[in-house]
Write an enzyme that holds these catalytic residues in place. Sequence first.
Site, PDB file in Angstrom:
ATOM      1  N   CYS A 199       3.305  43.783  57.187  1.00 40.44           N
ATOM      2  CA  CYS A 199       2.994  42.745  58.034  1.00 40.44           C
ATOM      3  C   CYS A 199       4.050  42.673  59.315  1.00 40.44           C
ATOM      4  O   CYS A 199       5.065  42.846  58.892  1.00 40.44           O
ATOM      5  CB  CYS A 199       3.179  41.383  57.310  1.00 40.44           C
ATOM      6  SG  CYS A 199       3.122  39.674  58.474  1.00 40.44           S
TER       7      CYS A 199
ATOM      8  N   CYS B 123       6.777  39.561  58.793  1.00 42.60           N
ATOM      9  CA  CYS B 123       7.532  39.522  57.762  1.00 42.60           C
ATOM     10  C   CYS B 123       7.826  40.727  57.206  1.00 42.60           C
ATOM     11  O   CYS B 123       8.500  40.824  56.159  1.00 42.60           O
ATOM     12  CB  CYS B 123       7.260  38.432  56.876  1.00 42.60           C
ATOM     13  SG  CYS B 123       5.889  38.695  55.879  1.00 42.60           S
TER      14      CYS B 123
ATOM     15  N   CYS C 102      -1.203  36.611  55.559  1.00 41.88           N
ATOM     16  CA  CYS C 102      -0.215  37.161  54.679  1.00 41.88           C
ATOM     17  C   CYS C 102       0.413  35.994  53.665  1.00 41.88           C
ATOM     18  O   CYS C 102       0.627  34.786  53.997  1.00 41.88           O
ATOM     19  CB  CYS C 102       0.857  37.530  55.555  1.00 41.88           C
ATOM     20  SG  CYS C 102       2.395  38.066  54.643  1.00 41.88           S
TER      21      CYS C 102
ATOM     22  N   CYS D  41       4.433  34.989  54.767  1.00 43.61           N
ATOM     23  CA  CYS D  41       4.827  34.317  56.113  1.00 43.61           C
ATOM     24  C   CYS D  41       3.436  33.495  56.444  1.00 43.61           C
ATOM     25  O   CYS D  41       3.768  32.697  57.369  1.00 43.61           O
ATOM     26  CB  CYS D  41       4.984  35.341  57.008  1.00 43.61           C
ATOM     27  SG  CYS D  41       4.041  36.336  57.719  1.00 43.61           S
TER      28      CYS D  41
ATOM     29  N   CYS E 208     -11.021  43.599  57.848  1.00 41.85           N
ATOM     30  CA  CYS E 208     -10.824  43.659  59.423  1.00 41.85           C
ATOM     31  C   CYS E 208      -9.756  43.124  59.966  1.00 41.85           C
ATOM     32  O   CYS E 208      -9.563  41.896  60.043  1.00 41.85           O
ATOM     33  CB  CYS E 208     -12.267  43.109  60.024  1.00 41.85           C
ATOM     34  SG  CYS E 208     -12.278  43.323  61.679  1.00 41.85           S
TER      35      CYS E 208
END
Length: 187
Positions: free
Chosen positions: A101, A104, A149, A152, A172
Amino acid sequence: MTRREILQGLLTAGIWHVFRGIGFAAQPSSMKEVENMQKNWKSLLADGIKVPLPSESLKLSTDQWRKRLDAAQFNILREEGTERPGSSPLNNEKRPGVFACAGCDLPLFTSAMKYESGTGWPSFFTTIPGVFGTSTDFKLVLPRTEYHCARCGGHHGHIFNDGPQPTGKRWCNNGIALKFIPKNSKA
Ligand SMILES: [Zn+2]
């Protein structure tokens, strides 16, 4: 259908087969293989790299996010934006490694989970377990499954049911929301 059309059809089908053979060669053929891929995701993490856990929640204010992310990342991760298809360099990223990510650093996918969907967005047929939450959005009228996510809360993309077997899923993902950690990078 004329003979010529039939021949052309066969030729196209044949070429498609070859393409499939190349592009999908490394893909798992059973759910057992997918599960092993999920369980052993750390084998694609660079040696000595420290990564957070999904449970180590990262909560920041809007201002703090604006400081931490660039404008494009903020738009996608915090405002559920979508990048232009074909714009991400990660579309062509084929090295072994882990996609984390951009908000984070939580590892989300491995290179083994990636496939060429032809959509212009980095696409994956499965994820590292427990790293995403989902919700339903109606932005395009028809309901879509949005995912974000788990650490975060940053928006990453949408899940579709037109992925390759055996999962049949296409995660996607906006490339801007990801950072790639090559397996051979140094900590
Ligand atoms: Zn995150």
